[in-house]
Design a protein around this motif. Structure first.
Motif, PDB file in Angstrom:
ATOM      1  N   GLN A  34     -39.154 -22.620  56.886  1.00 56.94           N
ATOM      2  CA  GLN A  34     -40.378 -22.648  56.116  1.00 56.94           C
ATOM      3  C   GLN A  34     -41.268 -23.812  56.496  1.00 56.94           C
ATOM      4  O   GLN A  34     -40.804 -24.909  56.709  1.00 56.94           O
ATOM      5  CB  GLN A  34     -40.007 -22.603  54.654  1.00 56.94           C
ATOM      6  CG  GLN A  34     -39.769 -23.140  53.710  1.00 56.94           C
ATOM      7  CD  GLN A  34     -39.188 -22.795  52.432  1.00 56.94           C
ATOM      8  OE1 GLN A  34     -38.069 -22.343  52.350  1.00 56.94           O
ATOM      9  NE2 GLN A  34     -39.921 -23.077  51.428  1.00 56.94           N
ATOM     10  N   CYS A  39     -27.982  -9.567  44.673  1.00 57.21           N
ATOM     11  CA  CYS A  39     -28.967  -9.796  45.729  1.00 57.21           C
ATOM     12  C   CYS A  39     -29.564  -8.450  46.127  1.00 57.21           C
ATOM     13  O   CYS A  39     -29.057  -7.399  45.756  1.00 57.21           O
ATOM     14  CB  CYS A  39     -28.324 -10.474  46.935  1.00 57.21           C
ATOM     15  SG  CYS A  39     -27.081  -9.483  47.790  1.00 57.21           S
ATOM     16  N   ARG A  40     -30.643  -8.518  46.888  1.00 56.62           N
ATOM     17  CA  ARG A  40     -31.234  -7.324  47.481  1.00 56.62           C
ATOM     18  C   ARG A  40     -31.069  -7.440  48.986  1.00 56.62           C
ATOM     19  O   ARG A  40     -31.455  -8.448  49.581  1.00 56.62           O
ATOM     20  CB  ARG A  40     -32.695  -7.190  47.066  1.00 56.62           C
ATOM     21  CG  ARG A  40     -32.791  -6.651  45.623  1.00 56.62           C
ATOM     22  CD  ARG A  40     -34.214  -6.558  45.144  1.00 56.62           C
ATOM     23  NE  ARG A  40     -34.813  -7.825  44.758  1.00 56.62           N
ATOM     24  CZ  ARG A  40     -34.476  -8.530  43.684  1.00 56.62           C
ATOM     25  NH1 ARG A  40     -33.518  -8.122  42.904  1.00 56.62           N
ATOM     26  NH2 ARG A  40     -35.095  -9.648  43.402  1.00 56.62           N
ATOM     27  N   VAL A  86     -33.762  -1.085  51.330  1.00 60.74           N
ATOM     28  CA  VAL A  86     -33.390  -2.199  50.467  1.00 60.74           C
ATOM     29  C   VAL A  86     -32.490  -1.685  49.355  1.00 60.74           C
ATOM     30  O   VAL A  86     -32.791  -0.663  48.726  1.00 60.74           O
ATOM     31  CB  VAL A  86     -34.640  -2.887  49.865  1.00 60.74           C
ATOM     32  CG1 VAL A  86     -34.225  -4.051  48.970  1.00 60.74           C
ATOM     33  CG2 VAL A  86     -35.579  -3.348  50.965  1.00 60.74           C
ATOM     34  N   ALA A 111     -31.552  -8.922  56.137  1.00 61.40           N
ATOM     35  CA  ALA A 111     -32.225  -9.945  55.329  1.00 61.40           C
ATOM     36  C   ALA A 111     -31.794  -9.726  53.891  1.00 61.40           C
ATOM     37  O   ALA A 111     -31.630  -8.590  53.441  1.00 61.40           O
ATOM     38  CB  ALA A 111     -33.740  -9.842  55.459  1.00 61.40           C
ATOM     39  N   VAL A 112     -31.577 -10.822  53.189  1.00 60.70           N
ATOM     40  CA  VAL A 112     -31.105 -10.764  51.804  1.00 60.70           C
ATOM     41  C   VAL A 112     -31.974 -11.681  50.956  1.00 60.70           C
ATOM     42  O   VAL A 112     -32.256 -12.811  51.361  1.00 60.70           O
ATOM     43  CB  VAL A 112     -29.620 -11.197  51.717  1.00 60.70           C
ATOM     44  CG1 VAL A 112     -29.154 -11.229  50.277  1.00 60.70           C
ATOM     45  CG2 VAL A 112     -28.737 -10.280  52.557  1.00 60.70           C
ATOM     46  N   VAL A 113     -32.371 -11.195  49.786  1.00 59.99           N
ATOM     47  CA  VAL A 113     -33.127 -12.009  48.837  1.00 59.99           C
ATOM     48  C   VAL A 113     -32.334 -12.105  47.537  1.00 59.99           C
ATOM     49  O   VAL A 113     -31.825 -11.101  47.033  1.00 59.99           O
ATOM     50  CB  VAL A 113     -34.525 -11.417  48.560  1.00 59.99           C
ATOM     51  CG1 VAL A 113     -35.202 -12.138  47.388  1.00 59.99           C
ATOM     52  CG2 VAL A 113     -35.392 -11.486  49.797  1.00 59.99           C
ATOM     53  N   ASP A 165     -33.150 -13.792  43.808  1.00 59.04           N
ATOM     54  CA  ASP A 165     -34.238 -14.442  43.079  1.00 59.04           C
ATOM     55  C   ASP A 165     -34.020 -14.379  41.584  1.00 59.04           C
ATOM     56  O   ASP A 165     -33.107 -13.706  41.096  1.00 59.04           O
ATOM     57  CB  ASP A 165     -35.596 -13.862  43.476  1.00 59.04           C
ATOM     58  CG  ASP A 165     -35.733 -12.378  43.172  1.00 59.04           C
ATOM     59  OD1 ASP A 165     -34.732 -11.731  42.803  1.00 59.04           O
ATOM     60  OD2 ASP A 165     -36.845 -11.852  43.300  1.00 59.04           O
ATOM     61  N   GLY A 217     -36.054 -18.554  44.283  1.00 55.83           N
ATOM     62  CA  GLY A 217     -35.250 -17.639  45.062  1.00 55.83           C
ATOM     63  C   GLY A 217     -34.961 -18.146  46.456  1.00 55.83           C
ATOM     64  O   GLY A 217     -35.422 -19.213  46.862  1.00 55.83           O
ATOM     65  N   GLU A 239     -34.330 -16.467  50.573  1.00 55.53           N
ATOM     66  CA  GLU A 239     -34.231 -15.380  51.539  1.00 55.53           C
ATOM     67  C   GLU A 239     -33.360 -15.876  52.685  1.00 55.53           C
ATOM     68  O   GLU A 239     -33.598 -16.949  53.245  1.00 55.53           O
ATOM     69  CB  GLU A 239     -35.594 -14.972  52.084  1.00 55.53           C
ATOM     70  CG  GLU A 239     -35.486 -13.870  53.122  1.00 55.53           C
ATOM     71  CD  GLU A 239     -36.798 -13.531  53.805  1.00 55.53           C
ATOM     72  OE1 GLU A 239     -36.810 -12.568  54.582  1.00 55.53           O
ATOM     73  OE2 GLU A 239     -37.800 -14.248  53.583  1.00 55.53           O
ATOM     74  N   ALA A 290     -31.605 -14.623  56.397  1.00 56.46           N
ATOM     75  CA  ALA A 290     -31.730 -13.597  57.434  1.00 56.46           C
ATOM     76  C   ALA A 290     -30.812 -13.919  58.597  1.00 56.46           C
ATOM     77  O   ALA A 290     -30.538 -15.083  58.892  1.00 56.46           O
ATOM     78  CB  ALA A 290     -33.174 -13.514  57.911  1.00 56.46           C
ATOM     79  N   SER A 319     -36.586 -20.844  50.891  1.00 58.51           N
ATOM     80  CA  SER A 319     -36.339 -20.901  49.452  1.00 58.51           C
ATOM     81  C   SER A 319     -37.593 -21.356  48.729  1.00 58.51           C
ATOM     82  O   SER A 319     -38.496 -21.934  49.324  1.00 58.51           O
ATOM     83  CB  SER A 319     -35.177 -21.855  49.143  1.00 58.51           C
ATOM     84  OG  SER A 319     -35.522 -23.185  49.477  1.00 58.51           O
TER      85      SER A 319
END
Length: 155
Positions: A5, A28-29, A41, A74-76, A78, A88, A90, A92, A146
């Motif tokens: 980030q 998680c998603r 997803v 990829a996983v989120v 939150d 949250g 993310e 990857a 994050s």
């Protein structure tokens, strides 16, 4: 693990905050790439061991089929309802299949710690129940982003 980030560094979680957040959250998603190139997803329980995210997935699922063909994931994770509460992570990278599929409980030293962690966190048990329909995926992220909007009030 690389933090990629650039924007939002002021609201980014510290490593300690990230570990605590992932330890307390349950769902998680998970995003995968389907055969036709479309994203898919789905929600899934997970366990975080401080380095890797462990996912216990149905092997007869679109998610499993997608990852067998293309292991990018990829996983989120939150939380929060109001804007100032949003937070949250993310993660990857590439999913790795660990142990037998389906998982029946055969001896697999690499799974001893994640299974104990997952069983306590998600089932309140000391040992992992195996149903012969699930198997393990490990995501050791290549990239993590994050956010914790609660930090905005401190700025």
């Amino acid at each position: 693990m690389t933090v990629t980030q650039r924007r939002g560094r002021r609201i980014m979680m510290t490593p300690e905050e990230l570990d605590a957040f992932l330890a307390e959250r349950r769902t998680c998603r998970v995003a995968t790439v389907s055969a036709d190139g479309r994203p898919h997803v789905s929600a899934l329980w997970f366990a975080w061991d401080g380095t890797s995210l462990w996912l216990y997935s149905l092997i007869r699922s679109r998610r499993w089929a997608d990852l067998r063909r293309d292991a990018r994931i990829a996983v989120v994770v939150d939380d929060g309802e109001e804007y100032g509460e949003l937070r949250g992570v993310e993660l990857a990278g590439t999913a790795v299949f660990v142990g037998e599929a389906p998982r029946t409980g055969a001896d697999c030293p690499e799974l001893a710690a994640p299974e104990a962690l997952f069983a306590r966190k998600n089932f309140g048990l000391e040992a992992m129940p195996h149903d012969g329909r699930h198997a393990w995926l490990r995501l050791t992220p290549d990239a993590i982003a994050s956010w914790d909007f609660r930090k905005l009030s401190a700025l």
